[in-house]
Motif scaffolding. Structure first.
Motif, short mmCIF file in Angstrom:
data_model
loop_
_atom_site.label_atom_id
_atom_site.label_comp_id
_atom_site.label_asym_id
_atom_site.label_seq_id
_atom_site.Cartn_x
_atom_site.Cartn_y
_atom_site.Cartn_z
N UNK A 227 0.82 -1.21 0.00
CA UNK A 227 0.00 0.00 0.00
C UNK A 227 0.86 1.26 0.00
N UNK A 228 1.91 1.26 0.82
CA UNK A 228 2.79 2.44 0.90
C UNK A 228 3.53 2.64 -0.41
N UNK A 229 4.07 1.55 -0.96
CA UNK A 229 4.81 1.65 -2.22
C UNK A 229 3.90 2.11 -3.35
N UNK A 230 2.65 1.63 -3.35
CA UNK A 230 1.71 2.02 -4.41
C UNK A 230 1.36 3.50 -4.32
N UNK A 231 1.21 4.00 -3.10
CA UNK A 231 0.91 5.43 -2.91
C UNK A 231 2.08 6.28 -3.40
N UNK A 232 3.30 5.89 -3.05
CA UNK A 232 4.48 6.63 -3.51
C UNK A 232 4.59 6.59 -5.04
N UNK A 233 4.28 5.43 -5.60
CA UNK A 233 4.35 5.26 -7.06
C UNK A 233 3.35 6.19 -7.73
N UNK A 234 2.13 6.24 -7.21
CA UNK A 234 1.10 7.10 -7.81
C UNK A 234 1.53 8.57 -7.76
N UNK A 235 2.08 9.00 -6.63
CA UNK A 235 2.53 10.38 -6.50
C UNK A 235 3.65 10.71 -7.48
N UNK A 236 4.50 9.73 -7.75
CA UNK A 236 5.62 9.98 -8.65
C UNK A 236 5.20 10.09 -10.10
N UNK A 237 3.95 9.74 -10.41
CA UNK A 237 3.47 9.78 -11.79
C UNK A 237 2.84 11.11 -12.17
N UNK A 238 2.61 12.00 -11.21
CA UNK A 238 2.02 13.29 -11.54
C UNK A 238 3.03 14.15 -12.28
N UNK A 239 2.57 14.96 -13.23
CA UNK A 239 3.49 15.78 -14.03
C UNK A 239 4.14 16.88 -13.22
N UNK A 240 5.30 17.31 -13.67
CA UNK A 240 6.06 18.35 -12.99
C UNK A 240 5.76 19.72 -13.56
#
Length: 287
Positions: A227-240
């Motif tokens: 769950x923690x890794x998936x949340x971090x992964x999702x956040x890392x996919x947002x554009x800069x």
């Protein structure tokens, strides 16, 4: 109650026969519409370069985004929102819009205005936005709505570093303990990520990428870690904002190809290769 800075979104197109059990996205008097595509289909991508919120642009809507054509006649491919699990569908649509950049960093979006676009009340939109606020994607702006968080390259690098600290040791441990045939079972997911990358759609690939990583980590049996890794992964996919250019199709294809290479190394028990591939994979994710 949130309110938009430019008033209403327009009137809805009339529903056709047999559509009593579902609500269609209304026609827009002013677009700049957040082109979410079909709400129930997270794989659909819309144009991202010129997308704006209701309060920032005034132009004719594009049928490709699923809105009614000028004059009120509906597009044949207009999306529908099923009434069951509306909040979940809205959340999926907004997450897709974040990944594709259709929800612009720094812009404020009103739940009632977005609700009109989806053909639903403001309540499920507000609930979905509140979930995104918990995930760090948006922040509440009192009496106005929700502002999309502005992110820079440093935040992405930090997220990638934390992901690597969590996932790399776990993958190396699994490489030593999980039988080769279990890795073979994940091959269809890796191949799905390759097809998603070939489509060039960031939202499609983002979903396939997360499913692959989540399934791989699930072999650890640690639900909290997944769950923690998936949340971090999702956040890392947002554009800069103000960061490196968006990753193009070639970058996505190269990233997905590493999934197949990783599975081959895991199946063969080549620990040195696994370690090199995993670290390279995360290094590429921060670029």
């Amino acid at each position: 109650m949130e309110q938009s800075a430019q008033g209403s979104t327009g009137t809805g197109a009339p529903a056709g026969p047999g559509t009593d059990d579902r609500a269609r996205v209304p026609a827009q008097a002013r677009s700049g519409a957040v082109g979410y595509g079909q709400v129930a289909d997270r794989a659909r991508c819309g144009p991202t370069d010129d997308a704006r919120g209701e309060h920032t642009r005034s132009e004719a809507p594009s049928p490709a985004l699923g809105f009614a054509r000028p004059g009120g006649s509906p597009s044949p491919s207009r999306p529908v929102i099923q009434r069951a699990s509306v909040r979940g569908q809205i959340l999926d649509a907004l997450r897709t819009a974040l990944v594709t950049g259709e929800l612009l960093p720094g812009e404020v979006y009103s739940a009632p205005v977005l609700g009109e676009r989806f053909g639903v009340s403001a309540t499920p939109v507000r609930e979905a936005m509140q979930q995104l606020a918990l995930e760090g994607a948006v922040e509440v702006v009192p009496n106005r709505g929700f502002r999309v968080i502005v992110r820079g390259a440093r935040e992405l690098a930090e997220l990638t570093e934390v992901r690597a600290l969590i996932e790399v040791p776990v993958m190396l441990r699994l490489a030593r303990t999980v039988p080769g045939e279990r890795w073979t079972e994940l091959r269809p997911l890796a191949e799905a990520s390759v097809r998603a990358a070939a489509s060039g759609c960031r939202a499609t690939y983002a979903e396939a990428d997360r499913i692959f990583h989540r399934s791989l980590l699930a072999l650890s049996g640690n639900e909290q870690l997944v769950a923690i890794a998936d949340d971090l992964h999702r956040r890392s996919q947002w554009p800069l904002t103000g960061g490196p250019a968006r990753r193009g199709r070639a970058d996505l294809v190269a990233d997905a190809a590493e999934h197949l290479s990783l599975l081959e190394a895991l199946t063969a028990g080549e620990l040195d290769v696994v370690q090199a591939l995993v670290r390279e994979h995360f290094a590429g994710a921060s670029g």
